[in-house]
Design a protein around this motif. Structure first.
Motif, short mmCIF file in Angstrom:
data_model
loop_
_atom_site.label_atom_id
_atom_site.label_comp_id
_atom_site.label_asym_id
_atom_site.label_seq_id
_atom_site.Cartn_x
_atom_site.Cartn_y
_atom_site.Cartn_z
N ASP A 249 8.84 9.70 1.77
CA ASP A 249 8.58 9.04 3.06
C ASP A 249 7.80 7.74 2.87
O ASP A 249 8.09 6.72 3.50
CB ASP A 249 7.70 9.92 3.96
N GLU A 250 6.78 7.80 2.01
CA GLU A 250 5.94 6.60 1.82
C GLU A 250 6.79 5.45 1.26
O GLU A 250 6.62 4.30 1.68
CB GLU A 250 4.76 6.89 0.88
N GLY A 251 7.70 5.77 0.35
CA GLY A 251 8.61 4.74 -0.14
C GLY A 251 9.45 4.17 1.00
O GLY A 251 9.66 2.95 1.08
N GLY A 252 9.89 5.04 1.88
CA GLY A 252 10.65 4.60 3.06
C GLY A 252 9.81 3.68 3.94
O GLY A 252 10.29 2.66 4.43
N HIS A 253 8.55 4.03 4.12
CA HIS A 253 7.65 3.17 4.91
C HIS A 253 7.55 1.79 4.28
O HIS A 253 7.57 0.77 4.97
CB HIS A 253 6.25 3.77 5.00
N GLY A 254 7.46 1.78 2.95
CA GLY A 254 7.41 0.50 2.25
C GLY A 254 8.65 -0.34 2.59
O GLY A 254 8.54 -1.53 2.89
N SER B 87 0.83 -1.21 0.00
CA SER B 87 0.00 0.00 0.00
C SER B 87 0.87 1.25 0.00
O SER B 87 0.55 2.24 -0.66
CB SER B 87 -0.92 0.03 1.22
N GLU B 88 1.95 1.22 0.76
CA GLU B 88 2.85 2.37 0.80
C GLU B 88 3.44 2.60 -0.59
O GLU B 88 3.54 3.74 -1.06
CB GLU B 88 3.99 2.15 1.80
N ILE B 89 3.84 1.52 -1.24
CA ILE B 89 4.53 1.65 -2.53
C ILE B 89 3.54 2.03 -3.64
O ILE B 89 3.79 2.95 -4.42
CB ILE B 89 5.27 0.33 -2.89
N GLU C 294 6.34 10.02 11.00
CA GLU C 294 6.24 10.85 9.80
C GLU C 294 4.80 11.14 9.38
O GLU C 294 4.56 12.06 8.61
CB GLU C 294 7.00 10.18 8.65
N GLU C 295 3.87 10.35 9.90
CA GLU C 295 2.51 10.46 9.39
C GLU C 295 1.83 11.79 9.75
O GLU C 295 0.99 12.27 8.99
CB GLU C 295 1.64 9.29 9.85
N SER C 296 2.16 12.35 10.89
CA SER C 296 1.43 13.57 11.24
C SER C 296 1.82 14.72 10.30
O SER C 296 0.98 15.53 9.94
CB SER C 296 1.62 13.94 12.71
FE FE2 Z 1 3.07 5.75 4.99
#
Ligand code: FE2
Ligand code: FE2
Ligand code: FE2
Lengths: 331, 252
Positions: free
Chosen positions: A90-95, A60-62, A173-175
């Motif tokens: 950031d989202e890629g990092g979460h992935g 989902s992040e990716i 990072e989400e906030s």
């Molecule tokens: Fe995320």
């Protein structure tokens, strides 16, 4: 939410008495709040469920980079462009954190990605909706990352150590993600009539998918109960949805937006907002592959992977050549 | 041309080159060969946007007509852009993107290093802030040139083709015109030609390690610094400037 309809393999939750001695010992550790680590014994169904949940979350992040990435080249100011780039990065990092957490359970990133590309692994339904205007980028940050925070903060306390620790890093990072989305909406709400209309139009499209994204109602969720017993889900779908609704409705009103739900009402007795019926047929339809963007999203991921194959092969080949030269030098 | 006008032009060249390259890199989002490279590409783009913002904000102040970074970025047409032709070339495959980055980084590191000693304190400050980032960019792009050059047969062929293909856009980096001369004389800028030999040394060293062949000297395209671009820039700007053009006067 980022992991929806995760199959636990259980028809119903078994009581402690019904469990085998090993599974019972495991459940008692969970009940006592002990964190499970990668090397600890665990029931196969717990391991498999976690792989499904964490890999879905990672996917989902990716995949989630695509709808917002769609507006990086068109962001309206240099500052917005930089913020959006940082957010999508950031989202890629979460992935990456999440793939690593899943790998502790004995499945490789390549395998997980292959499952995604083969259509065997899911990702959140929400990323199968399009970003048609700049306001969609605001809506995703505000509504979708807002929902993600509500879902993910409790997961920082989940029973599986590597997953819980990945969630702690993600939540930091989400906030910022939600704030940047809300801030985009705020600028539009204070803008010209055209900008206000842009905000409302996007909000109309995102409202229902965002409300549905925490997953089906509790009464229809067998797997949720097992996941809750294992403490890899801490709140039910309906509880998470309620939290999101109570948080979001006042924000929408502050932005001067009309919530596209004629049944939306404040309940004085419960102190909660109540929404009208969610179209669960649409939710299941999108999950099964017939959302507006399912085909495009998957195609984009597969294309990136296939186009990049020669690069990955070259990196491996070069690393091998280098290692071979080192060995010659050392000898 | 007066000193102020020349400085304005000069700052646009620096800012536009960083901006246009960042815009190109932004097109890679979600499409890189591996997630790590998606992040690294975004990172480079972010640094370059930061550099562009500093150059353009200063350019607007020097011009003194009330144009800020966004008015300069979003409300000028192609012929008013002053970026070098190299950075507006399309992404192509990963090797093409790396070759473009490598040539630019090898120049940017040396240009920023020279500008650190500028007699204009603001220029020196921006250059100083950007140099560390540029060094890191060069390390990364040079590393990929080596990995792809000295990788598989396929990757070597692609990397060599990219290196050859973009070569014609590198000459412009070192060609001086009136603007360059005015700024070099006052010590605000530097003589572009003086960077050619060190740039060439650095490029050749990396190509050598990558088992690639340095292209033979050939005709060098130019015009970007004076506002005569390739056909690519118009499309890039059409996409980048869409919202500001479609909704004039909006606050975002
Ligand atoms: Fe995320
Ligand atoms: Fe997210
Ligand atoms: Fe996020």
């Amino acid at each position: 939410m980022y992991a929806q309809l995760v199959d636990t393999g259980a028809k119903r939750v078994q009581s402690l008495e019904e469990l085998s001695p090993e599974d019972r010992a495991f459940q008692e550790r969970i009940d006592a709040g002990v964190k499970i680590e990668a090397k600890d014994p665990m029931p196969e169904s717990y391991r498999r469920t976690l792989v499904r949940q964490i890999s879905q979350h990672a996917h989902s992040e990716i995949v989630g980079m695509l709808p917002e990435g769609n507006w990086i080249t068109r962001a309206p100011t240099l500052k917005r462009k930089a913020i959006l780039l940082a957010k999508v990065q950031d989202e890629g990092g979460h992935g990456l954190y999440l793939y690593s957490a899943a790998e502790t359970l004995g499945v490789s990133r390549d395998q997980m990605i292959a499952d995604l590309h083969a259509g065997k692994a899911k990702y959140s339904s929400i990323f199968n909706y399009p970003t048609l205007s700049w306001a969609d980028v605001g809506c995703i940050g505000w509504l979708v990352d807002g929902a993600a925070i509500i879902n993910q903060i409790p997961l920082c306390r989940c029973s599986y150590g590597p997953y819980a620790r990945a969630m702690v890093r993600v939540c930091k990072e989400e906030s910022f993600h939600q704030r940047q989305g809300y801030d985009i909406m705020l600028a539009l709400a204070r803008g010209t009539a055209e900008q206000k209309a842009m905000a409302q139009e996007a909000f109309n499209r995102w409202w229902w998918p965002a409300l549905a994204m925490q997953g089906p109602p509790d009464k229809d969720s067998v797997h949720s109960a097992q996941s809750m017993a294992w403490k890899i889900k801490l709140f039910s779908n309906d509880e998470l949805r309620q939290k999101w609704l109570d948080q979001t409705v006042p924000q929408a009103h502050y932005l001067g937006l009309t919530v596209p739900d004629p049944d939306l009402a404040w309940n004085d007795e419960t102190g909660h907002w109540e929404h009208g019926p969610i179209d669960w047929d649409e939710f299941y339809r999108v999950i099964k592959g017939d959302g507006p963007c399912n085909r495009d999203r998957l195609r984009a991921r597969v294309k990136a992977w296939e186009d990049g194959a020669w690069v990955r092969e070259a990196a491996v080949a070069h690393a091998e050549k280098r290692a071979a030269r080192e060995r010659v030098k050392a000898a | 041309m007066g000193r102020q006008d020349a400085l304005f032009e000069y700052l646009l060249r620096l800012g536009d080159s960083a901006l246009v390259l960042a815009q190109r890199l932004g097109e890679w989002t979600g499409k890189a060969p591996i997630i790590e490279e998606d992040l690294a590409t975004a990172n480079t783009a972010l640094d370059l946007i930061g550099q562009a913002r500093m150059w353009l904000a200063y350019a607007g102040e020097v011009e003194g007509k009330g144009r800020d970074e966004d008015r300069l970025a979003f409300l000028r047409d192609a012929s008013d852009f002053r970026n070098v032709l190299l950075v507006e070339q399309p992404n192509g495959n990963f090797a093409d993107t790396i070759a473009r980055q490598f040539y630019f980084d090898a120049w940017n590191v040396r240009a920023l290093d020279a500008l650190r000693g500028s007699t204009d304190a603001r220029v020196a400050d921006i250059a100083g802030k950007s140099l560390k980032e540029a060094r890191y960019h060069f390390e990364r792009s040079a590393d990929w040139v080596v990995r792809l050059g000295d990788g598989t047969d396929e990757s070597r062929a692609k990397m060599q083709a990219a290196i050859d293909d973009l070569w014609t856009y590198t000459g412009e980096l070192f060609a001086a015109d009136e603007v360059d001369r005015i700024l070099a004389e006052s010590g605000v800028g530097f003589d572009p030609g003086s960077l050619h030999a060190p740039w060439m040394d650095a490029v050749k060293q990396v190509l050598d390690e990558a088992t690639l062949v340095a292209p033979a000297a050939g005709y060098m395209q130019r015009g970007g610094k004076q506002g005569v671009h390739t056909e690519n820039l118009g499309y890039l700007l059409a996409e980048m400037q869409f919202l500001q053009r479609a909704y004039p006067g909006g606050q975002w």
